[in-house]
Design an enzyme around this catalytic site. Structure first.
Site, short mmCIF file in Angstrom:
data_model
loop_
_atom_site.label_atom_id
_atom_site.label_comp_id
_atom_site.label_asym_id
_atom_site.label_seq_id
_atom_site.Cartn_x
_atom_site.Cartn_y
_atom_site.Cartn_z
N LYS A 1 0.84 -1.21 0.00
CA LYS A 1 0.00 0.00 0.00
C LYS A 1 0.88 1.26 0.00
O LYS A 1 2.08 1.18 0.34
CB LYS A 1 -0.89 -0.02 1.24
CG LYS A 1 -0.11 -0.09 2.55
CD LYS A 1 -1.00 -0.50 3.71
CE LYS A 1 -0.22 -0.50 5.01
NZ LYS A 1 -0.96 -1.10 6.11
N TYR B 1 13.81 31.28 7.14
CA TYR B 1 12.62 31.88 7.76
C TYR B 1 12.71 31.90 9.28
O TYR B 1 13.20 30.93 9.89
CB TYR B 1 11.37 31.08 7.39
CG TYR B 1 11.02 31.12 5.92
CD1 TYR B 1 10.66 32.32 5.30
CD2 TYR B 1 11.00 29.95 5.17
CE1 TYR B 1 10.32 32.35 3.95
CE2 TYR B 1 10.65 29.98 3.82
CZ TYR B 1 10.31 31.18 3.22
OH TYR B 1 9.98 31.20 1.90
N MET C 1 10.24 25.01 1.71
CA MET C 1 9.46 24.10 0.88
C MET C 1 10.37 23.32 -0.09
O MET C 1 10.18 22.12 -0.29
CB MET C 1 8.38 24.86 0.10
CG MET C 1 7.44 23.94 -0.64
SD MET C 1 6.26 24.81 -1.69
CE MET C 1 5.17 25.52 -0.50
C1 LIG Z 1 -0.21 -1.93 6.87
C2 LIG Z 1 -0.75 -3.21 7.35
C3 LIG Z 1 0.09 -4.32 7.51
C4 LIG Z 1 1.60 -4.21 7.44
O1 LIG Z 1 2.05 -3.53 8.59
P1 LIG Z 1 3.60 -3.41 8.99
O2 LIG Z 1 3.59 -2.90 10.37
O3 LIG Z 1 4.20 -2.45 8.02
O4 LIG Z 1 4.18 -4.76 8.87
C5 LIG Z 1 -0.50 -5.52 7.83
N1 LIG Z 1 -1.84 -5.64 7.98
C6 LIG Z 1 -2.67 -4.59 7.86
C7 LIG Z 1 -4.13 -4.79 8.06
C8 LIG Z 1 -2.16 -3.34 7.56
O5 LIG Z 1 -2.99 -2.29 7.46
#
Ligand SMILES: *Cc1c(COP(=O)(O)O)cnc(C)c1O
Length: 384
Positions: A35, A275, A323
């Site tokens: 993801k 800044y 930035m």
């Molecule tokens: C993101 C996620 C993982 C992986 O998590 P890590 O801590 O990066 O290993 C596993 N299961 C779910 C449901 C997640 O949302």
């Protein structure tokens, strides 16, 4: 073209995945979390390497992320970890994405969408999410059998697995361990109740990176690593716990974040930088200007404190991070730093970086996950 960029050391990802495999019982499946563009590492690349290393599942957070993988030829199962809305459901069937489901209404909506999509007797797999203590998504374990029945009674859905997620997997105190155990037992109850209802619970999974390492007895059919595959422990506490318990897993960071020196300027004592004038040269010094800023993901809160590596030495970023630029105090007449020299913000050892994303995380009072996923689109990822 731009000098502010990231390199993805793909062999390090392979190495980490093999380290994970070493810690699994034979037959335990891997679902790599890809993801958020594989935590900023390029989801298509990470997925291809994961497939090559034998991972049968990949996990995404949005339907679009799943579609991107399919359009790039990824064949593994794709689990959608977050919920979607009815307008996205058709794409789940079209692109063979396995959603997490729970609640009567969500399941009925998905079943209806499936009925209007499929013209034959085909069944689309879903995984039933059980909330055993994370307090995010999932049914209660007492409802699992009922919801599994609802899935199985629909014409075009079938139960492919069950899933839960630990809230304290990164906590290793006795109290945290107790809570994780309670969650695990609750999940076992949910799985057993589905089985007792005469339904095959399918591929069951509960452990992400932390639990995968600290609770091998909770692996079930599949583990879901994310952060460890990208070379980081979920947090420092877990790292310390593992080393004190003799659990060895050798992780190598996968991504380096780099830029180049684009100007070196002489500053007299008393001249301020950036800044808010938060830093003033205490004596005559030279300041290197770097074309990287918070719009690249170099979070503003990293300064003061952040140091970057130039030719094997660390130098402090001074004044506020802007930035698109920031400034580094390299000291007066420093012969080791020249215009156009490479600057490493963090990365694996072989990149020449002295910092890791974990060090930046502790500076910014956050976790390596956030440091990695903060890198923005204009930081082009180069695969090496
Ligand atoms: C993101 C996620 C993982 C992986 O998590 P890590 O801590 O990066 O290993 C596993 N299961 C779910 C449901 C997640 O949302």
């Amino acid at each position: 073209m731009r000098c502010t960029k990231a390199y993805i050391y793909q062999d390090n990802l392979r190495h980490n995945l093999n380290e994970i495999k070493k810690n699994l019982k034979k037959g335990t499946k891997i679902c790599l979390a890809v993801k958020a563009d594989a935590y900023g590492h390029n989801a298509v690349l990470a997925s291809k390497i994961a497939e090559e290393c034998g991972a049968e599942y990949l996990a995404v957070a949005t339907v679009d992320e799943g579609i991107e993988l399919r359009e790039n030829g990824i064949k593994a199962h794709i689990l959608l970890l977050s919920l979607c809305t009815p307008s996205e459901m058709k794409a789940l069937f079209e692109y063979k994405i396995t959603p997490l489901v729970f609640s009567e209404e969500y399941i009925k909506t998905l079943a209806k969408e499936a009925d209007s999509y499929f013209t034959d007797s085909q069944k689309h797999e879903v995984h039933l999410a059980v909330d055993t203590g994370m307090g995010r998504i999932g049914c209660y374990s007492s409802e699992a059998a009922e919801e599994a029945r609802l899935i199985e009674s629909s014409s075009h859905l079938k139960l492919g697995g069950m899933i839960t997620h630990f809230a304290l997997s990164d906590g290793v105190s006795d109290q945290a361990q107790d809570f994780t155990k309670t969650q695990y037992e609750d999940f076992v109850r949910a799985v057993d109740s589905v089985r007792s209802a005469g339904i095959n619970p399918g591929i069951c999974s509960c452990g992400s990176s932390a639990a995968l390492m600290t609770h091998p007895e909770m692996h079930f059919d599949m583990v879901r690593p994310g952060i460890i595959a990208y070379g980081y422990y979920p947090d420092q506490v877990t790292r310390e716990y593992l080393s004190s318990h003799g659990i060895n897993i050798d992780l190598k960071p996968v991504l380096s974040f780099e830029t180049q020196v684009v100007a070196i300027r002489h500053f007299p004592a008393g001249k301020s930088v950036s800044y808010g004038r938060t830093w003033t040269a205490p004596c005559d010094t030279d300041i290197a200007v770097l074309p990287v800023g918070y719009a690249d993901g170099l979070l503003r809160r990293f300064s003061p404190g952040l140091e970057v590596t130039i030719n094997g030495h660390n130098y402090p970023v001074v004044g506020r991070i802007c930035m698109d630029q920031c400034m580094v105090d390299i000291g007066k007449d420093n012969k080791d730093v020249r215009l156009w020299d490479k600057v490493l913000i963090f990365g694996p050892e072989e990149s020449g970086a002295l910092n890791t994303a974990e060090a930046l995380a502790s500076l910014g009072k956050t976790i390596s996950y956030e440091v990695l996923t903060s890198l923005t689109k204009r930081v082009v990822r180069h695969i090496i």
